[in-house]
Write a protein that holds these residues in place. Sequence first.
Motif, PDB file in Angstrom:
ATOM      1  N   ASN A 147     152.151 -68.174  46.047  1.00 49.15           N
ATOM      2  CA  ASN A 147     152.162 -66.709  46.155  1.00 49.15           C
ATOM      3  C   ASN A 147     152.978 -66.077  45.031  1.00 49.15           C
ATOM      4  O   ASN A 147     152.593 -65.061  44.457  1.00 49.15           O
ATOM      5  N   HIS A 148     154.104 -66.688  44.685  1.00 45.81           N
ATOM      6  CA  HIS A 148     154.970 -66.128  43.655  1.00 45.81           C
ATOM      7  C   HIS A 148     154.463 -66.410  42.244  1.00 45.81           C
ATOM      8  O   HIS A 148     154.952 -65.817  41.286  1.00 45.81           O
ATOM      9  N   SER A 149     153.493 -67.301  42.105  1.00 45.54           N
ATOM     10  CA  SER A 149     152.968 -67.605  40.771  1.00 45.54           C
ATOM     11  C   SER A 149     151.806 -66.695  40.394  1.00 45.54           C
ATOM     12  O   SER A 149     151.345 -66.724  39.244  1.00 45.54           O
ATOM     13  N   ASP A 150     151.312 -65.901  41.340  1.00 37.57           N
ATOM     14  CA  ASP A 150     150.200 -65.011  41.037  1.00 37.57           C
ATOM     15  C   ASP A 150     150.704 -63.804  40.240  1.00 37.57           C
ATOM     16  O   ASP A 150     151.800 -63.302  40.485  1.00 37.57           O
ATOM     17  N   GLY A 151     149.907 -63.342  39.294  1.00 38.72           N
ATOM     18  CA  GLY A 151     150.276 -62.154  38.532  1.00 38.72           C
ATOM     19  C   GLY A 151     150.026 -62.304  37.044  1.00 38.72           C
ATOM     20  O   GLY A 151     149.911 -61.310  36.330  1.00 38.72           O
ATOM     21  N   GLY A 242     154.306 -80.218  41.889  1.00 40.86           N
ATOM     22  CA  GLY A 242     155.633 -79.955  41.325  1.00 40.86           C
ATOM     23  C   GLY A 242     155.746 -78.679  40.529  1.00 40.86           C
ATOM     24  O   GLY A 242     156.790 -78.024  40.554  1.00 40.86           O
ATOM     25  N   LEU A 243     154.677 -78.285  39.800  1.00 36.76           N
ATOM     26  CA  LEU A 243     154.784 -77.105  38.929  1.00 36.76           C
ATOM     27  C   LEU A 243     155.092 -75.835  39.709  1.00 36.76           C
ATOM     28  O   LEU A 243     156.069 -75.143  39.390  1.00 36.76           O
ATOM     29  N   PRO A 244     154.306 -75.466  40.736  1.00 34.37           N
ATOM     30  CA  PRO A 244     154.662 -74.262  41.492  1.00 34.37           C
ATOM     31  C   PRO A 244     155.982 -74.387  42.238  1.00 34.37           C
ATOM     32  O   PRO A 244     156.690 -73.392  42.408  1.00 34.37           O
ATOM     33  N   ILE A 245     156.320 -75.615  42.683  1.00 28.51           N
ATOM     34  CA  ILE A 245     157.596 -75.799  43.390  1.00 28.51           C
ATOM     35  C   ILE A 245     158.760 -75.540  42.449  1.00 28.51           C
ATOM     36  O   ILE A 245     159.712 -74.818  42.789  1.00 28.51           O
ATOM     37  N   ILE A 246     158.712 -76.120  41.244  1.00 26.15           N
ATOM     38  CA  ILE A 246     159.785 -75.890  40.261  1.00 26.15           C
ATOM     39  C   ILE A 246     159.832 -74.422  39.864  1.00 26.15           C
ATOM     40  O   ILE A 246     160.910 -73.842  39.689  1.00 26.15           O
ATOM     41  N   ASP A 247     158.663 -73.814  39.754  1.00 26.54           N
ATOM     42  CA  ASP A 247     158.587 -72.404  39.348  1.00 26.54           C
ATOM     43  C   ASP A 247     159.317 -71.508  40.340  1.00 26.54           C
ATOM     44  O   ASP A 247     160.076 -70.616  39.948  1.00 26.54           O
ATOM     45  N   ILE A 248     159.092 -71.716  41.646  1.00 27.14           N
ATOM     46  CA  ILE A 248     159.723 -70.837  42.634  1.00 27.14           C
ATOM     47  C   ILE A 248     161.217 -71.139  42.742  1.00 27.14           C
ATOM     48  O   ILE A 248     162.034 -70.249  42.983  1.00 27.14           O
ATOM     49  N   ILE A 249     161.612 -72.419  42.508  1.00 16.74           N
ATOM     50  CA  ILE A 249     163.044 -72.751  42.521  1.00 16.74           C
ATOM     51  C   ILE A 249     163.759 -72.045  41.375  1.00 16.74           C
ATOM     52  O   ILE A 249     164.830 -71.480  41.533  1.00 16.74           O
TER      53      ILE A 249
END
Length: 249
Positions: A147-151, A242-249
């Motif tokens: 959700n946080h990677s959209d935009g 891992g990519l979206p997980i690291i991104d939100i962290i």
Amino acid sequence: MNFIFVLLTALVISVSIIPVTIRFASNLGMVDMPDPRKVHAFPIPRVGGIGIVVGSLVSILLWVPLDGMMLAYLFGSLVLLVFGAWDDSHELGHYVKFIGQFIAVGAVVYWGDVWVSSMPFMDYLVPEFIGKPFTVIAIVGMVNAINHSDGLDGLAGGESLMSLACLAYLAYLSGGAEVVMVAAAVIGGVFGFLRFNTHPAKVFMGDSGSQFLGFSLGVLAVVLTQKVNHGLSMALPVLILGLPIIDII
């Protein structure tokens, strides 16, 4: 070869629905307005997720046998579609979105019986009263990571596509036909969306799409490692996602 028909069905439906939803985006209030934190300079409809979800779910209904787990997944997907579209239209607060997410994920875990019973570096099974709440929190976390990677043009769809392809390939090697079919349906929906989301984007997926993708990735990762192939470590989904997980962290 059925997974090809699943993918193509979702692709055709998604690519057909999205232009229609774009026309009505302004009337529904589902438009992402520019501001200093965003890269787009013009209003962009955020209705692409409707095409992703509808294309994926219709394809699943047509091609995938339905059992308790699949019905729970479909129910959870519809809940996230409703709450996501509601948020795209009215800007719900985080707490209201969490309600929808916990309803959707809780249905899959407690009704569909999809939960983590084994952990990396542990030689014993996790008790149900620990494993199920942990699974709910983990999948809700995945929902919010996507959700946080959209935009940004192609970002959420692109990284979800890569993760779905990895899950589908591992499921294929492990004989998990159901996981392959569901992943293929979601991949088809994403392909239809990316037709309109590559730079310069004509549409964003919005919460209705990003929450569905995070939900699908989380559920498929758990099913693959806990039901299809117990030999696969739970550390593997962390690598694939891992990519979206690291991104939100």
